[in-house]
Design a protein around this motif. Structure first.
Motif, mmCIF file in Angstrom:
data_model
loop_
_atom_site.group_PDB
_atom_site.id
_atom_site.type_symbol
_atom_site.label_atom_id
_atom_site.label_comp_id
_atom_site.label_asym_id
_atom_site.label_seq_id
_atom_site.Cartn_x
_atom_site.Cartn_y
_atom_site.Cartn_z
ATOM 1 N N LYS A 58 -17.861 -8.356 -5.056
ATOM 2 C CA LYS A 58 -17.136 -8.397 -6.329
ATOM 3 C C LYS A 58 -16.316 -7.137 -6.602
ATOM 4 N N ILE A 59 -16.762 -5.986 -6.136
ATOM 5 C CA ILE A 59 -16.031 -4.742 -6.390
ATOM 6 C C ILE A 59 -15.027 -4.453 -5.274
ATOM 7 N N LEU A 60 -15.477 -4.513 -4.015
ATOM 8 C CA LEU A 60 -14.584 -4.193 -2.895
ATOM 9 C C LEU A 60 -13.380 -5.136 -2.792
ATOM 10 N N PRO A 61 -13.511 -6.426 -3.101
ATOM 11 C CA PRO A 61 -12.299 -7.268 -3.081
ATOM 12 C C PRO A 61 -11.218 -6.775 -4.034
ATOM 13 N N VAL A 62 -11.625 -6.274 -5.198
ATOM 14 C CA VAL A 62 -10.634 -5.735 -6.138
ATOM 15 C C VAL A 62 -9.979 -4.482 -5.556
ATOM 16 N N PHE A 63 -10.786 -3.636 -4.916
ATOM 17 C CA PHE A 63 -10.236 -2.422 -4.298
ATOM 18 C C PHE A 63 -9.207 -2.772 -3.227
ATOM 19 N N VAL A 64 -9.516 -3.786 -2.421
ATOM 20 C CA VAL A 64 -8.578 -4.211 -1.369
ATOM 21 C C VAL A 64 -7.279 -4.720 -1.994
ATOM 22 N N SER A 65 -7.387 -5.435 -3.110
ATOM 23 C CA SER A 65 -6.183 -5.921 -3.784
ATOM 24 C C SER A 65 -5.340 -4.758 -4.315
ATOM 25 N N LEU A 66 -5.987 -3.662 -4.719
ATOM 26 C CA LEU A 66 -5.243 -2.482 -5.188
ATOM 27 C C LEU A 66 -4.444 -1.844 -4.055
ATOM 28 N N VAL A 67 -5.019 -1.823 -2.879
ATOM 29 C CA VAL A 67 -4.303 -1.279 -1.717
ATOM 30 C C VAL A 67 -3.053 -2.106 -1.446
ATOM 31 N N ALA A 68 -3.198 -3.429 -1.476
ATOM 32 C CA ALA A 68 -2.039 -4.306 -1.259
ATOM 33 C C ALA A 68 -0.982 -4.094 -2.336
ATOM 34 N N LEU A 69 -1.428 -3.981 -3.584
ATOM 35 C CA LEU A 69 -0.493 -3.749 -4.691
ATOM 36 C C LEU A 69 0.302 -2.479 -4.493
ATOM 37 N N TYR A 70 -0.354 -1.409 -4.108
ATOM 38 C CA TYR A 70 0.309 -0.112 -3.943
ATOM 39 C C TYR A 70 1.426 -0.208 -2.903
ATOM 40 N N TYR A 71 1.117 -0.800 -1.751
ATOM 41 C CA TYR A 71 2.123 -0.867 -0.690
ATOM 42 C C TYR A 71 3.249 -1.836 -1.042
ATOM 43 N N PHE A 72 2.920 -2.911 -1.734
ATOM 44 C CA PHE A 72 3.965 -3.851 -2.117
ATOM 45 C C PHE A 72 4.911 -3.221 -3.135
ATOM 46 N N TYR A 73 4.365 -2.495 -4.093
ATOM 47 C CA TYR A 73 5.216 -1.832 -5.085
ATOM 48 C C TYR A 73 6.122 -0.814 -4.393
ATOM 49 N N ARG A 74 5.556 0.005 -3.496
ATOM 50 C CA ARG A 74 6.375 1.007 -2.812
ATOM 51 C C ARG A 74 7.472 0.353 -1.971
ATOM 52 N N LEU A 75 7.123 -0.756 -1.326
ATOM 53 C CA LEU A 75 8.100 -1.433 -0.479
ATOM 54 C C LEU A 75 9.235 -2.011 -1.320
ATOM 55 N N MET A 76 8.894 -2.681 -2.424
ATOM 56 C CA MET A 76 9.919 -3.228 -3.309
ATOM 57 C C MET A 76 10.718 -2.118 -3.989
ATOM 58 N N ARG A 77 10.062 -1.015 -4.298
ATOM 59 C CA ARG A 77 10.746 0.133 -4.918
ATOM 60 C C ARG A 77 11.791 0.712 -3.974
ATOM 61 N N CYS A 78 11.460 0.730 -2.686
ATOM 62 C CA CYS A 78 12.401 1.267 -1.699
ATOM 63 C C CYS A 78 13.607 0.361 -1.527
ATOM 64 N N TYR A 79 13.383 -0.946 -1.486
ATOM 65 C CA TYR A 79 14.451 -1.883 -1.162
ATOM 66 C C TYR A 79 15.229 -2.364 -2.379
ATOM 67 N N VAL A 80 14.579 -2.429 -3.562
ATOM 68 C CA VAL A 80 15.257 -2.994 -4.724
ATOM 69 C C VAL A 80 15.264 -1.959 -5.850
ATOM 70 N N ASN A 81 14.362 -2.083 -6.812
ATOM 71 C CA ASN A 81 14.247 -1.108 -7.896
ATOM 72 C C ASN A 81 12.872 -1.250 -8.537
ATOM 73 N N ASP A 82 12.591 -0.398 -9.523
ATOM 74 C CA ASP A 82 11.252 -0.386 -10.102
ATOM 75 C C ASP A 82 10.956 -1.636 -10.922
ATOM 76 N N VAL A 83 11.973 -2.235 -11.560
ATOM 77 C CA VAL A 83 11.741 -3.443 -12.349
ATOM 78 C C VAL A 83 11.329 -4.604 -11.433
ATOM 79 N N ALA A 84 12.092 -4.801 -10.378
ATOM 80 C CA ALA A 84 11.759 -5.867 -9.427
ATOM 81 C C ALA A 84 10.399 -5.597 -8.792
ATOM 82 N N ALA A 85 10.128 -4.335 -8.489
ATOM 83 C CA ALA A 85 8.853 -3.982 -7.868
ATOM 84 C C ALA A 85 7.684 -4.306 -8.791
ATOM 85 N N PHE A 86 7.834 -4.009 -10.079
ATOM 86 C CA PHE A 86 6.741 -4.232 -11.027
ATOM 87 C C PHE A 86 6.440 -5.721 -11.193
#
Length: 569
Positions: A116-144
């Motif tokens: 129950k706890i570690l699955p949420v942590f894994v989802s946070l890792v995915a969120l971080y990289y997805f936001y950074r990737l979208m931030r690099c290619y598009v902008n912060d609004v699209a990333a969010f």
């Protein structure tokens, strides 16, 4: 995948790289990531329960916990006995990187934290990289907004729940894409190997992305032969690495014992794979429903994804002719192309490349989230004032949270979607088996047997989650065991029960008295085809011998369940 055809061409890969901005997260980005993390925590919490007491209740858990966690305590031990066949097969099927990680955690980390706890942590890792990737290619609004809907949708789609191997798909894929676009190829190669060891479909898609991105600039290159050779070398190297790691992970002796793999032609006639079966692969109603709804053969469409697609189309409708619109980055088009090819290939070589759905049910939400984020960015940027843009963004955020929130709260107890299951109904039986030192083999109806290895650490002859029909040898053994069990379970002679216990060396039989009541017939609701056919559909339950067993053979009873010592019959 057809949706990819309406994506506007944003130029070449080289053009994308020139346009991207690689810089540290500013205060606004930190705030956005913090809000996303809070949303991920809320999604994980409300999926598992709607209050803290229920969240901490370990007897309420995701249904796949029964498949991956019970065998962990047996890894490395002698499992040559026939009684341990289900656990040995489950260990054989698990990706070995995932198995090793969970084996390290097993015993040291409470099951509550792992599931129950570690699955949420894994989802946070995915969120971080997805936001950074979208931030690099598009902008912060699209990333969010892209990150927000991908996070919430993943919890409706059972991606992270129970920390199954599929929980590592998004973290490893998005981390690979992020480091690859930064040309940190050594880190990307390490992540690619981790994908092979934790969830091979992610590795296959990543390799396809690399080949497609490199191929995009092939026709504009000065030395096309050298570029083509470079692509071939990359592709062959990636395939060789995956093949080597596959053979390192899977014991071919065991593969021959459990095999051969069920063929496509066999699946078409076996009831386990039909609608309502144990592994419903085909829908007999019509083909389009199979392609859309199936989580094994199709894209796994559900209501949130459908709404998201419709809203994305509406958002983009106003910008189809606009030159200022922000298009979908090339790297995500490559993800679409790679997954489409692999999805079709998986139908040609079933189960060698996992379920076909594994190449669509994760990537389609990912690309649609990108499309949605870019559409929201276009709409907000078109607002005449910052105030209107902020109001619109706030309203959209609240709408997304409310819509997904309702679905998550509903999904937490809906086992029809493969969600949570509550084992409190068999809590007393679990407590009994936890209190005895015997390591004897237990035979129980499949829906009860699921809980005993997980919570009482007892060996079972079979369980619902271990009735895995994908290899013919293993399927035949499990079918024989279940058929023989039901023959003894509803026997009218004690000799039939004794012979069953001696044949399989069963020490304990668990009997659910509601299985012998015509007005409840709980067994037939819980067992899935074809296994429900092994039980009698109509008979005089009064003549059955097991509910009537008394004396020293009946070692436990609580009004609904009784436990019979098979050695004392």
């Amino acid at each position: 995948m057809a949706v990819c055809s309406v994506f506007r061409d944003t130029g070449s890969l080289a053009g994308d790289i020139r346009l991207m901005r690689i810089h540290n997260l500013g205060p606004r980005d930190v705030l956005a990531v913090a809000v996303l993390f809070m949303c991920a925590l809320a999604a994980g919490f409300f999926y598992h329960a709607d209050n803290w007491a229920a969240f901490c209740d370990i007897l309420r858990t995701h249904i796949d916990v029964n498949l991956y966690y019970p065998p962990l305590g047996l890894w490395g031990k002698d499992l040559s006995g026939t009684a341990d066949l289900p656990a040995r097969y489950a260990l054989f099927q698990m990706p070995k990187g995932y198995l090793f990680l969970n084996w390290i955690l097993f015993g040291a980390v409470p099951l509550f934290v792992q599931t129950k706890i570690l699955p949420v942590f894994v989802s946070l890792v995915a969120l971080y990289y997805f936001y950074r990737l979208m931030r690099c290619y598009v902008n912060d609004v699209a990333a969010f907004f892209a990150s927000l809907v991908l996070c919430l949708h993943s919890w409706t789609f059972h991606v992270y729940q129970a920390l199954c191997p599929r929980a590592f798909f998004y973290p490893l894929l998005l981390a690979f894409l992020y480091y690859f676009q930064q040309k940190r190829y050594v880190v990307s190669a390490v992540i690619y190997c981790a994908q092979c060891l934790f969830y091979p479909p992610a590795a296959a898609i990543s390799l396809g992305v690399v080949v497609l991105m490199k191929s995009e600039g092939l026709f504009s290159a000065r030395n096309r032969m050298r570029e083509a050779l470079h692509i071939v070398v990359l592709g062959v190297t990636g395939v060789l690495v995956a093949v080597v790691l596959h053979y390192v992970q899977y014991n071919k002796i065991e593969d021959r014992e459990f095999g051969p793999v069920i063929s496509y032609a066999q699946m078409k006639i076996l009831p386990e794979f039909q609608e309502g079966g144990k592994e419903s692969f085909f829908y007999q109603v019509n083909d389009w429903e199979q392609w859309l709804m199936s989580k094994r053969a199709g894209i796994g469409m559900n209501m949130p994804l459908g709404v998201l697609i419709v809203l994305s189309v509406v958002l983009w409708g106003a910008f189809l002719r606009s030159r200022d619109r922000q298009g979908v980055p090339w790297i995500f088009k490559a993800v679409s192309g790679s997954s489409a090819v692999l999805f079709l290939a998986a139908y040609g070589i079933l189960f060698v490349l996992y379920y076909p759905a594994r190449y669509a049910m994760f990537t389609i939400p990912l690309v649609i989230s990108v499309w949605f984020g870019c559409g929201v960015s276009n709409v907000i940027q078109s607002c005449s004032s910052a105030k209107r843009a902020n109001i619109l963004a706030g309203l959209l955020f609240c709408w997304i949270m409310a819509g997904y929130g309702v679905y998550l709260v509903d999904a937490r107890t809906d086992t029809r979607r493969g969600g949570m299951i509550n084992y409190h109904y068999v809590e007393n039986v679990i407590s009994y088996f936890k209190g005895i030192e015997s390591n004897g083999l237990v035979a129980a109806p499949p829906y009860i047997a699921d809980a005993l290895p997980l919570y009482a650490h007892k060996r079972v002859l079979f369980s619902d989650r271990f009735l895995i029909p994908f290899q013919q040898g293993y399927r035949k053994v499990m079918e024989e065991r279940l058929s023989d069990f039901y023959r003894a379970y509803y026997a009218v002679s004690k000799d039939v029960v004794k012979n069953f216990c001696q044949q399989y060396q069963v020490d304990f039989l668990v009997v659910d008295l509601t299985d012998f009541q015509d007005d409840k017939r709980e067994l037939y609701r819980k067992d899935k085809g074809p296994y429900a056919a092994f039980a009698p559909q109509s008979r005089d339950f009064i003549a059955c011998v097991l509910p009537a067993v008394i004396g020293e053979a009946r070692v436990y009873e609580d009004g609904r369940f009784i436990v019979i010592d098979g050695n004392k019959l």
